[in-house]
Write a protein that holds these residues in place. Structure first.
Motif, PDB file in Angstrom:
ATOM      1  N   UNK A  47      27.939  45.545  96.281  1.00  0.00           N
ATOM      2  CA  UNK A  47      28.862  44.874  96.074  1.00  0.00           C
ATOM      3  C   UNK A  47      30.023  45.191  97.292  1.00  0.00           C
ATOM      4  N   UNK A  48      30.751  43.751  97.646  1.00  0.00           N
ATOM      5  CA  UNK A  48      31.558  43.829  98.957  1.00  0.00           C
ATOM      6  C   UNK A  48      33.022  43.574  98.558  1.00  0.00           C
ATOM      7  N   UNK A  49      33.857  44.549  99.201  1.00  0.00           N
ATOM      8  CA  UNK A  49      35.119  44.335  98.846  1.00  0.00           C
ATOM      9  C   UNK A  49      35.919  44.500 100.074  1.00  0.00           C
ATOM     10  N   UNK A  50      37.324  44.464 100.134  1.00  0.00           N
ATOM     11  CA  UNK A  50      37.935  44.698 101.227  1.00  0.00           C
ATOM     12  C   UNK A  50      39.283  45.357 100.806  1.00  0.00           C
ATOM     13  N   UNK A  51      39.923  46.099 101.736  1.00  0.00           N
ATOM     14  CA  UNK A  51      41.330  46.632 101.372  1.00  0.00           C
ATOM     15  C   UNK A  51      42.449  45.464 101.204  1.00  0.00           C
ATOM     16  N   UNK A  52      42.335  44.353 102.164  1.00  0.00           N
ATOM     17  CA  UNK A  52      43.289  43.403 102.126  1.00  0.00           C
ATOM     18  C   UNK A  52      43.077  42.456 100.899  1.00  0.00           C
ATOM     19  N   UNK A  53      42.139  42.464 100.393  1.00  0.00           N
ATOM     20  CA  UNK A  53      41.690  41.404  99.107  1.00  0.00           C
ATOM     21  C   UNK A  53      42.556  41.668  98.006  1.00  0.00           C
ATOM     22  N   UNK A  54      43.083  40.606  97.087  1.00  0.00           N
ATOM     23  CA  UNK A  54      42.450  39.468  97.141  1.00  0.00           C
ATOM     24  C   UNK A  54      42.997  38.412  98.359  1.00  0.00           C
ATOM     25  N   UNK A  55      42.343  37.154  98.352  1.00  0.00           N
ATOM     26  CA  UNK A  55      42.921  36.262  99.288  1.00  0.00           C
ATOM     27  C   UNK A  55      43.354  35.094  98.560  1.00  0.00           C
ATOM     28  N   UNK A  56      44.444  34.394  99.078  1.00  0.00           N
ATOM     29  CA  UNK A  56      45.314  34.688 100.382  1.00  0.00           C
ATOM     30  C   UNK A  56      45.740  35.864 100.229  1.00  0.00           C
ATOM     31  N   UNK A  57      45.822  36.694 101.266  1.00  0.00           N
ATOM     32  CA  UNK A  57      46.358  37.975 101.474  1.00  0.00           C
ATOM     33  C   UNK A  57      48.039  38.008 101.419  1.00  0.00           C
ATOM     34  N   UNK A  58      48.605  39.058 100.450  1.00  0.00           N
ATOM     35  CA  UNK A  58      49.967  39.003 100.067  1.00  0.00           C
ATOM     36  C   UNK A  58      50.335  40.433  99.637  1.00  0.00           C
ATOM     37  N   UNK A  59      51.568  40.762  99.944  1.00  0.00           N
ATOM     38  CA  UNK A  59      51.989  42.094  99.698  1.00  0.00           C
ATOM     39  C   UNK A  59      51.757  42.341  98.068  1.00  0.00           C
ATOM     40  N   UNK A  60      52.260  41.523  97.197  1.00  0.00           N
ATOM     41  CA  UNK A  60      52.318  41.842  96.018  1.00  0.00           C
ATOM     42  C   UNK A  60      50.743  41.954  95.266  1.00  0.00           C
ATOM     43  N   UNK A  61      49.897  41.421  95.908  1.00  0.00           N
ATOM     44  CA  UNK A  61      48.235  41.419  95.298  1.00  0.00           C
ATOM     45  C   UNK A  61      47.474  42.255  96.200  1.00  0.00           C
ATOM     46  N   UNK A  62      47.842  42.972  97.482  1.00  0.00           N
ATOM     47  CA  UNK A  62      46.890  43.430  97.950  1.00  0.00           C
ATOM     48  C   UNK A  62      46.281  45.094  97.453  1.00  0.00           C
ATOM     49  N   UNK A  63      45.116  45.071  97.388  1.00  0.00           N
ATOM     50  CA  UNK A  63      44.298  46.439  96.980  1.00  0.00           C
ATOM     51  C   UNK A  63      44.137  45.883  95.382  1.00  0.00           C
ATOM     52  N   UNK A  64      44.323  44.660  94.760  1.00  0.00           N
ATOM     53  CA  UNK A  64      43.950  44.669  93.388  1.00  0.00           C
ATOM     54  C   UNK A  64      42.320  44.241  93.267  1.00  0.00           C
ATOM     55  N   UNK A  65      41.868  43.894  94.372  1.00  0.00           N
ATOM     56  CA  UNK A  65      40.317  43.530  94.138  1.00  0.00           C
ATOM     57  C   UNK A  65      39.622  44.841  94.059  1.00  0.00           C
ATOM     58  N   UNK A  66      40.013  45.896  95.037  1.00  0.00           N
ATOM     59  CA  UNK A  66      39.385  47.116  94.703  1.00  0.00           C
ATOM     60  C   UNK A  66      39.669  48.027  93.550  1.00  0.00           C
ATOM     61  N   UNK A  67      40.909  47.901  93.300  1.00  0.00           N
ATOM     62  CA  UNK A  67      41.208  48.351  91.845  1.00  0.00           C
ATOM     63  C   UNK A  67      40.312  47.812  90.642  1.00  0.00           C
ATOM     64  N   UNK A  68      40.015  46.565  90.778  1.00  0.00           N
ATOM     65  CA  UNK A  68      39.307  45.833  89.520  1.00  0.00           C
ATOM     66  C   UNK A  68      37.963  46.294  89.781  1.00  0.00           C
ATOM     67  N   UNK A  69      37.579  46.700  90.897  1.00  0.00           N
ATOM     68  CA  UNK A  69      35.937  47.195  90.891  1.00  0.00           C
ATOM     69  C   UNK A  69      36.057  48.738  90.761  1.00  0.00           C
ATOM     70  N   UNK A  70      37.134  49.335  90.847  1.00  0.00           N
ATOM     71  CA  UNK A  70      37.365  51.030  90.769  1.00  0.00           C
ATOM     72  C   UNK A  70      37.430  51.200  89.356  1.00  0.00           C
ATOM     73  N   UNK A  71      38.097  50.314  88.527  1.00  0.00           N
ATOM     74  CA  UNK A  71      38.315  50.361  87.143  1.00  0.00           C
ATOM     75  C   UNK A  71      36.909  50.170  86.411  1.00  0.00           C
ATOM     76  N   UNK A  72      35.882  49.295  86.993  1.00  0.00           N
ATOM     77  CA  UNK A  72      34.900  49.133  86.151  1.00  0.00           C
ATOM     78  C   UNK A  72      33.836  50.262  86.600  1.00  0.00           C
ATOM     79  N   UNK A  73      33.809  50.755  87.858  1.00  0.00           N
ATOM     80  CA  UNK A  73      32.851  51.729  88.098  1.00  0.00           C
ATOM     81  C   UNK A  73      33.433  52.993  87.373  1.00  0.00           C
TER      82      UNK A  73
END
Length: 344
Positions: A47-73
């Motif tokens: 599984x590949x992710x990044x601290x800046x995701x999701x894209x397009x990158x913006x302040x109000x969403x930064x980090x949500x992608x990792x959080x989605x993966x973290x809650x599943x894990x």
């Protein structure tokens, strides 16, 4: 699903890697969890992710992608069976919402890794990647190199910061992303000089509309055991054929976000139409042709697929069952010779 060795490590990663950059923007957390279930059930362990995701990158969403993966894990308890990759953000005026302007200095790497570990709800990262170089060079759609005197954070500082976390066990291995042949060899040489492990992978764009990786980096991948993690294998969805004849499907990435226009243009349209014709003759979908082509390249360690719908994900997963014949590959090469790399 077939598995490949990650660099010179003892890790075997699945032929397909699940990309995540739509989670938290085009996909909800629940949809992200369903994608993860589908992917793991199909044999994906990477599984590949990044601290800046999701894209397009913006302040109000930064980090949500990792959080989605973290809650599943956290809910699923499958952490030890998966290879999790994430990335530290490189410098750029358009990223000032991350640490008031990120870079690849020791302090920023420390902060970035701590944030990723917290969001992912894990105490280690299997593969920690430098999202793009600190120095100015040609990436994100630039084919030609134009020299600038500005150098960015010294590579030695970045590598020593990574080595500290390698020794602490918070990261198991590290890799590069959006890197050049010179940059990759420089990192390898400096790692040897510092007596620390080498990078085990390079995550760069690679697809039928952008085969620039083959020019210098493919040899590096083979000779230095630093294989390609291919991103954008469908060229932001263009190679699925859904944008042909100026179509803009509702909720599709190029419909929603004009910044992803790199893979559009007359030459891209011509090449995509030709590849779609090859796929039709072969009895497969354009997406399956594009993904199977990447899957069969000897320098590719894993092919990073992404989707916004479960139907798209299922089609992408099915690419592992497609093997392109020599006749199909020659037809692909004929198009490539006529229209080479229309979209870096």
């Amino acid at each position: 699903m077939r598995k490949n060795q990650l660099g010179n490590t003892d890790i075997q990663v699945s032929e397909l890697c699940l990309g995540t950059m739509t989670w938290g923007e085009q996909n909800s957390e629940a949809e992200a969890h369903r994608q993860l279930d589908m992917a793991v059930d199909a044999g994906i362990n990477f599984i590949d992710t990044a601290e800046m995701y999701p894209v397009p990158p913006k302040a109000e969403t930064q980090g949500r992608t990792e959080s989605c993966l973290g809650s599943w894990l956290s809910a699923g308890g499958r952490r030890d069976k998966l290879i999790i990759a994430t990335k530290v953000t490189g410098p750029g005026d358009w990223m000032t919402h991350i640490r008031n302007g990120p870079d690849l200095s020791a302090g920023h790497i420390d902060q970035a890794l701590a944030g990723s570990l917290e969001r992912l709800r894990t105490d280690y990262i299997d593969l920690y990647q430098l999202h793009w170089p600190s120095r100015p060079t040609n990436f994100f759609g630039r084919l030609g190199y134009e020299h600038e005197t500005r150098e960015g954070v010294p590579l030695e500082e970045t590598l020593l910061a990574l080595n500290k976390h390698l020794q602490a066990g918070t990261i198991r291995h590290y890799g590069l992303s959006n890197e050049t042949a010179w940059g990759t060899m420089k990192v390898i040489a400096l790692a040897d000089q510092l007596g620390m492990p080498r990078p085990v992978s390079i995550q760069n764009p690679y697809n039928l509309l952008n085969r620039s990786y083959e020019v210098g980096l493919a040899e590096v991948s083979h000779r230095e055991q630093c294989g390609l993690l291919a991103y954008s294998p469908l060229a932001f969805g263009v190679l699925s054929g859904k944008y042909l004849q100026n179509r803009r499907p509702e909720k599709a990435r190029l419909t929603l976000f004009s910044r992803f226009s790199r893979y559009t243009g007359d030459l891209a349209e011509q090449a995509t139409a030709a590849y779609a014709g090859i796929a039709e003759s072969a009895g497969i979908s354009p997406a399956q042709l594009a993904l199977a082509f990447v899957n069969q390249r000897s320098f590719v360690t894993s092919n990073i697929i992404g989707a916004t719908t479960e139907a798209q994900l299922q089609e992408n997963l099915s690419s592992v069952d497609v093997r392109l014949s020599s006749d199909i590959m020659e037809a692909v090469e004929k198009v490539h010779r006529a229209i080479s790399n229309p979209c870096p």
